[in-house]
Design a protein around this motif. Structure first.
Motif, PDB file in Angstrom:
ATOM      1  N   UNK A  83       0.871  -1.173   0.000  1.00 23.31           N
ATOM      2  CA  UNK A  83       0.000   0.000   0.000  1.00 23.31           C
ATOM      3  C   UNK A  83       0.913   1.230   0.000  1.00 23.31           C
ATOM      4  N   UNK A  84       0.668   2.102  -0.940  1.00 25.58           N
ATOM      5  CA  UNK A  84       1.513   3.285  -1.093  1.00 25.58           C
ATOM      6  C   UNK A  84       0.623   4.513  -1.184  1.00 25.58           C
ATOM      7  N   UNK A  85       0.958   5.552  -0.414  1.00 24.99           N
ATOM      8  CA  UNK A  85       0.234   6.815  -0.458  1.00 24.99           C
ATOM      9  C   UNK A  85       1.226   7.905  -0.849  1.00 24.99           C
ATOM     10  N   UNK A  86       0.881   8.655  -1.887  1.00 27.90           N
ATOM     11  CA  UNK A  86       1.820   9.596  -2.493  1.00 27.90           C
ATOM     12  C   UNK A  86       1.137  10.945  -2.673  1.00 27.90           C
ATOM     13  N   UNK A  87       1.865  12.002  -2.387  1.00 28.43           N
ATOM     14  CA  UNK A  87       1.425  13.331  -2.806  1.00 28.43           C
ATOM     15  C   UNK A  87       2.574  13.990  -3.544  1.00 28.43           C
ATOM     16  N   UNK A  88       2.352  14.242  -4.808  1.00 30.00           N
ATOM     17  CA  UNK A  88       3.346  14.910  -5.629  1.00 30.00           C
ATOM     18  C   UNK A  88       3.067  16.408  -5.566  1.00 30.00           C
ATOM     19  N   UNK A  89       4.043  17.173  -5.171  1.00 29.74           N
ATOM     20  CA  UNK A  89       3.852  18.611  -5.047  1.00 29.74           C
ATOM     21  C   UNK A  89       5.097  19.367  -5.424  1.00 29.74           C
ATOM     22  N   UNK A  90       4.953  20.683  -5.483  1.00 23.22           N
ATOM     23  CA  UNK A  90       6.083  21.542  -5.850  1.00 23.22           C
ATOM     24  C   UNK A  90       6.811  22.085  -4.638  1.00 23.22           C
ATOM     25  N   UNK A  91       6.304  21.759  -3.439  1.00 26.48           N
ATOM     26  CA  UNK A  91       6.959  22.244  -2.235  1.00 26.48           C
ATOM     27  C   UNK A  91       8.363  21.671  -2.099  1.00 26.48           C
ATOM     28  N   UNK A  92       9.264  22.482  -1.585  1.00 26.62           N
ATOM     29  CA  UNK A  92      10.668  22.075  -1.484  1.00 26.62           C
ATOM     30  C   UNK A  92      11.046  21.639  -0.076  1.00 26.62           C
ATOM     31  N   UNK A  93      10.104  21.627   0.851  1.00 24.70           N
ATOM     32  CA  UNK A  93      10.426  21.290   2.234  1.00 24.70           C
ATOM     33  C   UNK A  93      10.891  19.850   2.355  1.00 24.70           C
ATOM     34  N   UNK A  94      11.884  19.654   3.213  1.00 25.27           N
ATOM     35  CA  UNK A  94      12.399  18.321   3.463  1.00 25.27           C
ATOM     36  C   UNK A  94      11.686  17.656   4.618  1.00 25.27           C
ATOM     37  N   UNK A  95      12.239  16.548   5.103  1.00 24.69           N
ATOM     38  CA  UNK A  95      11.573  15.779   6.157  1.00 24.69           C
ATOM     39  C   UNK A  95      11.455  16.536   7.472  1.00 24.69           C
ATOM     40  N   UNK A  96      12.208  17.634   7.641  1.00 27.34           N
ATOM     41  CA  UNK A  96      12.119  18.385   8.895  1.00 27.34           C
ATOM     42  C   UNK A  96      10.805  19.145   9.028  1.00 27.34           C
ATOM     43  N   UNK A  97      10.116  19.382   7.932  1.00 28.34           N
ATOM     44  CA  UNK A  97       8.852  20.119   7.994  1.00 28.34           C
ATOM     45  C   UNK A  97       7.702  19.171   8.322  1.00 28.34           C
TER      46      UNK A  97
END
Length: 227
Positions: A83-97
């Motif tokens: 099961x995979x959940x994906x959101x493709x976006x233009x945001x540049x935030x890394x895992x810290x956000x």
């Protein structure tokens, strides 16, 4: 249509010990969704209906999507699935956000995997603990015969306790952070009668209250706590 600009992209997946068709049923059938999605409160049924029935759009066989550009897909064969959940976006935030939807999926897919891998008997009933504390204090609440907590990203960890209950800890801050932040602990039980569940609720309330500011414990009879 939602404005997808600036949304944080994510990609979360779990492998489960169930076939593709059974797994697809688990993410589309409300009766099964109640056995793993979210936590019990008096609006859970309406939330499941909204997310997985009213707002979900079938994009392809065994793939559904939502207005923010995210989608869920199930792949695999007759024995195992992913099961995979994906959101493709233009945001540049890394895992810290921090992103609440991403971290929610990380926690919930752990609960789905527990259901399909362990196949616990009986109806799921949960305790949902919220409050301000550190990840270290939250993780210290649980004794587990399995030992180490397993991680899904920096903010979510899970373990099975000595009674066989699944415990998932999710934080607004990384669990290794020294600062206190909002923590959410979901304890998933299966097949408990009212007396046993009430005893468990009392035990967890006694454990949680001393270590968390604004400590609260939510069950199926309660409204959702304020975020």
């Amino acid at each position: 249509m939602s404005d997808r600009r600036g949304l944080k992209p994510y990609d979360v997946e779990v492998a489960v010990a169930a076939g593709r068709d059974e797994t697809w049923d688990a993410v589309t059938q409300p009766a099964v969704l109640h056995q793993w999605f979210g936590w019990d409160y008096d609006g859970l049924g309406a939330e499941i209906q909204q997310i997985f029935v009213d707002q979900a759009v079938l994009l392809a066989p065994e793939q559904m999507g939502w207005a923010d550009g995210s989608y869920l897909e199930v792949t695999g064969n007759d024995d195992r699935a992913t099961v995979r959940v994906i959101r493709e976006g233009s945001g540049s935030a890394g895992p810290e956000r921090y992103d609440a939807i991403e971290e929610g999926w990380r926690a919930f897919l752990v609960q789905l995997r527990f259901l399909l891998d362990r196949r616990p008997a009986g109806r799921r009933r949960t305790l949902y603990l919220t409050g301000e504390t550190t990840g270290r204090q939250a993780l210290a609440l649980v004794e587990s015969p399995a030992g180490e907590w397993e991680r899904s990203g920096p903010r979510v960890a899970w373990v099975v306790d000595t009674d066989g209950h699944l415990v998932v800890v999710a934080g607004r801050l990384p669990l290794g952070d020294r600062d206190a932040g909002r923590m959410e602990v979901t304890v998933s039980t299966y097949g408990l009668d009212d007396a046993a569940f009430e005893t468990l609720r009392e035990e967890w309330t006694k454990r949680w209250a001393p270590v968390a500011a604004d400590a609260d414990v939510t069950t199926a009879a309660d409204p959702a706590p304020n975020n």
